[in-house]
Structure formats: C-alpha cells, structure tokens
Design a protein around this motif. Structure first.
Motif, mmCIF file in Angstrom:
data_model
loop_
_atom_site.group_PDB
_atom_site.id
_atom_site.type_symbol
_atom_site.label_atom_id
_atom_site.label_comp_id
_atom_site.label_asym_id
_atom_site.label_seq_id
_atom_site.Cartn_x
_atom_site.Cartn_y
_atom_site.Cartn_z
ATOM 1 N N GLU A 158 0.816 -1.224 0.000
ATOM 2 C CA GLU A 158 0.000 0.000 0.000
ATOM 3 C C GLU A 158 0.844 1.266 0.000
ATOM 4 O OE1 GLU A 158 -3.696 2.132 2.391
ATOM 5 O OE2 GLU A 158 -2.999 0.142 3.000
ATOM 6 N N THR A 159 0.642 2.085 -1.015
ATOM 7 C CA THR A 159 1.267 3.400 -1.092
ATOM 8 C C THR A 159 0.412 4.405 -0.335
ATOM 9 O OG1 THR A 159 2.193 2.910 -3.281
ATOM 10 C CG2 THR A 159 2.041 5.225 -2.647
ATOM 11 N N LEU A 160 1.017 5.118 0.614
ATOM 12 C CA LEU A 160 0.287 6.214 1.250
ATOM 13 C C LEU A 160 0.207 7.382 0.282
ATOM 14 C CD1 LEU A 160 -1.067 7.378 3.792
ATOM 15 C CD2 LEU A 160 1.167 8.348 4.396
ATOM 16 N N LEU A 161 1.359 7.755 -0.276
ATOM 17 C CA LEU A 161 1.357 8.790 -1.306
ATOM 18 C C LEU A 161 2.706 8.857 -2.004
ATOM 19 C CD1 LEU A 161 2.982 11.750 -0.556
ATOM 20 C CD2 LEU A 161 1.317 11.634 1.292
ATOM 21 N N GLU A 162 2.670 9.260 -3.250
ATOM 22 C CA GLU A 162 3.859 9.630 -4.014
ATOM 23 C C GLU A 162 3.594 11.005 -4.591
ATOM 24 O OE1 GLU A 162 4.623 6.626 -6.894
ATOM 25 O OE2 GLU A 162 5.560 5.260 -5.443
ATOM 26 N N ILE A 163 4.540 11.916 -4.423
ATOM 27 C CA ILE A 163 4.345 13.268 -4.927
ATOM 28 C C ILE A 163 5.625 13.778 -5.565
ATOM 29 C CG2 ILE A 163 4.813 14.224 -2.617
ATOM 30 C CD1 ILE A 163 2.852 16.519 -3.395
ATOM 31 N N GLU A 164 5.490 14.349 -6.741
ATOM 32 C CA GLU A 164 6.616 14.967 -7.444
ATOM 33 C C GLU A 164 6.226 16.394 -7.736
ATOM 34 O OE1 GLU A 164 8.987 14.377 -11.627
ATOM 35 O OE2 GLU A 164 8.614 12.596 -10.399
ATOM 36 N N ASN A 165 6.993 17.330 -7.148
ATOM 37 C CA ASN A 165 6.596 18.736 -7.125
ATOM 38 C C ASN A 165 5.214 18.824 -6.495
ATOM 39 O OD1 ASN A 165 9.077 19.481 -8.148
ATOM 40 N ND2 ASN A 165 8.368 19.552 -10.266
ATOM 41 N N LEU A 195 6.303 4.897 6.156
ATOM 42 C CA LEU A 195 7.744 5.099 6.033
ATOM 43 C C LEU A 195 8.102 5.434 4.600
ATOM 44 C CD1 LEU A 195 9.581 1.673 5.848
ATOM 45 C CD2 LEU A 195 7.103 1.826 5.874
ATOM 46 N N GLY A 196 9.251 6.090 4.424
ATOM 47 C CA GLY A 196 9.720 6.390 3.083
ATOM 48 C C GLY A 196 10.509 7.688 3.000
ATOM 49 N N GLU A 197 10.858 8.047 1.795
ATOM 50 C CA GLU A 197 11.680 9.232 1.547
ATOM 51 C C GLU A 197 10.807 10.477 1.419
ATOM 52 O OE1 GLU A 197 13.716 8.139 -2.031
ATOM 53 O OE2 GLU A 197 15.403 7.249 -0.954
ATOM 54 N N ILE A 198 11.320 11.597 1.942
ATOM 55 C CA ILE A 198 10.612 12.870 1.780
ATOM 56 C C ILE A 198 11.557 13.935 1.224
ATOM 57 C CG2 ILE A 198 8.898 12.423 3.568
ATOM 58 C CD1 ILE A 198 10.535 14.253 5.446
ATOM 59 N N ASN A 199 11.019 14.726 0.316
ATOM 60 C CA ASN A 199 11.693 15.912 -0.230
ATOM 61 C C ASN A 199 13.088 15.621 -0.774
ATOM 62 O OD1 ASN A 199 9.442 17.517 0.645
ATOM 63 N ND2 ASN A 199 10.308 17.491 2.704
ATOM 64 N N SER A 247 10.704 15.144 -4.820
ATOM 65 C CA SER A 247 9.721 14.072 -4.707
ATOM 66 C C SER A 247 9.741 13.433 -3.326
ATOM 67 C CB SER A 247 9.985 12.997 -5.769
ATOM 68 O OG SER A 247 11.259 12.402 -5.566
ATOM 69 N N SER A 248 8.600 12.836 -2.961
ATOM 70 C CA SER A 248 8.451 12.075 -1.728
ATOM 71 C C SER A 248 7.696 10.795 -2.046
ATOM 72 C CB SER A 248 7.682 12.876 -0.667
ATOM 73 O OG SER A 248 8.335 14.095 -0.356
ATOM 74 N N SER A 249 8.078 9.710 -1.394
ATOM 75 C CA SER A 249 7.408 8.422 -1.586
ATOM 76 C C SER A 249 7.200 7.784 -0.221
ATOM 77 C CB SER A 249 8.244 7.488 -2.473
ATOM 78 O OG SER A 249 8.433 8.040 -3.761
#
Length: 320
Positions: free
Chosen positions: A132-139, A257-261, A271-273
């Motif tokens: 499950e992806t909580l969110l992925e955002i690019e710009n 959990l994951g990478e931010i900014n 991007s954040s994932s």
C-alpha cells in the motif's frame, strides 16, 4: 545514519527518510539526508520455493481476537461508526535468523511491494513488504490509493468479491476523495482493480491529483494518515476505539515510512514516496513480532475475520 541520535521531523519539510507510528499524535522518526550514507548493492536472488508449512493457531489468541471483533461489530451497530480496523500481534520464536535471507525472500515473494529493512539502535529492527502506497508526490502532482479487502491468491486475479469487501473498499475511496477535495485539484479516481500482493489479493483504486499552492506535504500526510484501510471511519472515533481496545500497542505497524523531499538536480524536481507499514515484523533477539489485522463493518463475521488474520500471518511466517 552516522550516529545513534534519535531525530524527529517537525513538519515534513526536511529531506531524508521517515518512519512514523500509527498514532498520528506521535512524531515521525527522521533520518536526515545530510546525516545519511547511501550504499548500492546488487542482490542475486536464489530460487526460493514458497513451501507450504503448517502453523498452529494459539487458542487464547483466537478467543481474544474473536471477542474483539464481536465487540467492534456491536460498537459499529450502536454507533455512527462505519468501519474499524482491528489487529493483533503474534510472537514467534526464531532460530538461525539471517536478515539477508529473510530480506531476499521478501523481495522474491513481493515483487510488487515496497520491501524494506529499517533499524535504529534506540528503536529496533523492523522489516516488511507493504503493498500500500500512502502517497507519491513529485513537485505538486501526487498519487495515492485506497486498498481494502483480502482473499487468497489461487492462480488468478480474476475473482469475485463479496459486497462486504466492495463496500469496505468504497468507504476508503470516498474518504480519500473527501479529504483531498479541499487541498487539491484535478482529482482523478481510477477504476477499482484486483491487485496481487504475494499470496494475497486486494481491491485497489488509484487516485491522482495536484496539491494546491497553499498546501504542504504535511497537509497531505495529515489528510491521509491514518487511512480507513488501517484505521476506520469516522477516523477519530475509530482510532480512539483501536487505542482503547486492542490488546497491544501498534507502535509502527500501520504507520508509514519512506523518503521525503528528495531533490533531483538533473530533472529539477522534488519528490516524496511514503508507504503504509503493512506486512511487517519487529525482530528482537530470537523473537519476531508479526502484526496482522482486518477491516470490520456491520456485516463482518468474527470467525471469518480470525481466519483472514491467520492467512496474513502465515504469509509472513513463511519467510522466516
């Protein structure tokens, strides 16, 4: 990390890797980008056959979980609750534990999941494979998903879903749409599909949009976490019930959990994932804590909900 200092994110404006608990009132742990080292390694996965194994259920655990589910159903029927996700934990004694071997098995069994190993000397060792992806955002362009419903994979994803799972999935999708409508634009909700995660199948709906200029990553995270897929609806009432009635403390299970900014100078993007911490375990010496749960609605059956948690726990036990 270059040292063992325990750091936390203040507002998700930092760059690095976050590990957040289920309870959104608690802070997320941060590995700052500037304090981190990046190591790349090629892993050659040996052929791993997911052998059928027999696991014996704990009768006391079964009784406790069925009682909890029955209590949850009663609470839903007499309240304005629509769904509550209740969970349990299993303790498994392990011998000859090999972190690399378990990680390789997770990679091989969960080819469509985010597979991770996370360790901090003041917190402990966690690993898992979340579908499950909580969110992925690019710009400002983001993607998220609603994920609900579970059944065993039996050589095909062309399966029939019952009304209970379909309704549960729709609740999650409606929640996400409602939460995002005020902070974003160009919302698009894809057609619901069946997605495989190892030996399990789930209902999945992809949602995309553009974050408004006045909104931030923290705004987006707060809108989504915890989702009804791991908490319930209405969110705050479901969360209160969970914290007061589950037989243990979730800690980082159903957190994220994951990478931010993370900035890319080449593509001039940021991007954040982030991923919901499902299908996970906590290793402490020779003991593995496995976490499993399921969404409860007024139409749930306590015995069937127990069996679903058994199926989910067996999936994780096979990699140990």
């Amino acid at each position: 990390m270059k040292n063992d200092t325990l750091l936390f994110t203040n507002d998700f404006s930092e760059s690095g890797f976050v590990f957040a608990p289920f309870d959104s009132e608690q802070k997320a742990i941060l590995f700052p980008l500037e304090n981190s080292e990046f190591i790349t390694e090629k892993l050659f996965l040996d052929a791993f056959i997911d052998q059928e194994k027999t696991f014996f259920a704990d009768e006391a655990a079964k009784e406790n979980h069925i009682k909890l589910v029955d209590k949850t159903i009663k609470e839903i029927k007499k309240n304005d609750l629509k769904k509550v996700v209740v969970s349990r934990t299993e303790q498994l004694e392990i011998t000859d534990f090999s972190l690399l071997a378990v990680y390789q098995k997770l990679l091989q069994n969960y080819t469509n999941a985010f597979v991770y190993v996370w360790f901090h000397p003041k917190v402990g060792l966690w690993l898992g494979a979340t579908p499950e992806t909580l969110l992925e955002i690019e710009n400002s362009v983001f993607t998220t998903m609603s994920l609900a419903g579970t059944q065993l994979y039996k050589d095909t994803v062309d399966v029939v879903w019952k009304s209970k799972e379909l309704n549960e999935q729709q609740l999650v999708t409606d929640f996400i749409e409602n939460q995002l409508s005020g902070i974003s634009s160009q919302l698009k909700i894809d057609k619901t599909e069946t997605a495989r995660a190892g030996s399990l199948l789930h209902l999945k709906t992809k949602v995309t949009g553009v974050l408004n200029q006045k909104s931030t990553l923290k705004t987006l995270v707060s809108a989504l976490h915890p989702t009804p897929a791991v908490c319930g609806m209405p969110r705050e009432k479901a969360k209160k019930f969970i914290l007061e009635n589950e037989y243990y403390k979730r800690s980082f299970y159903t957190g994220f959990l994951g990478e931010i900014n993370i900035k890319s100078l080449k593509f001039k993007t940021q991007s954040s994932s982030l991923f919901v911490n499902l299908r996970c375990m906590n290793i402490n010496k020779n003991n593995a804590s496995i976490f499993i749960g399921g969404g409860i609605t007024k139409d749930s059956n306590a015995a069937k909900e127990w069996e679903e948690t058994v199926s989910k726990s067996n999936v994780m036990k096979r990699v140990l």
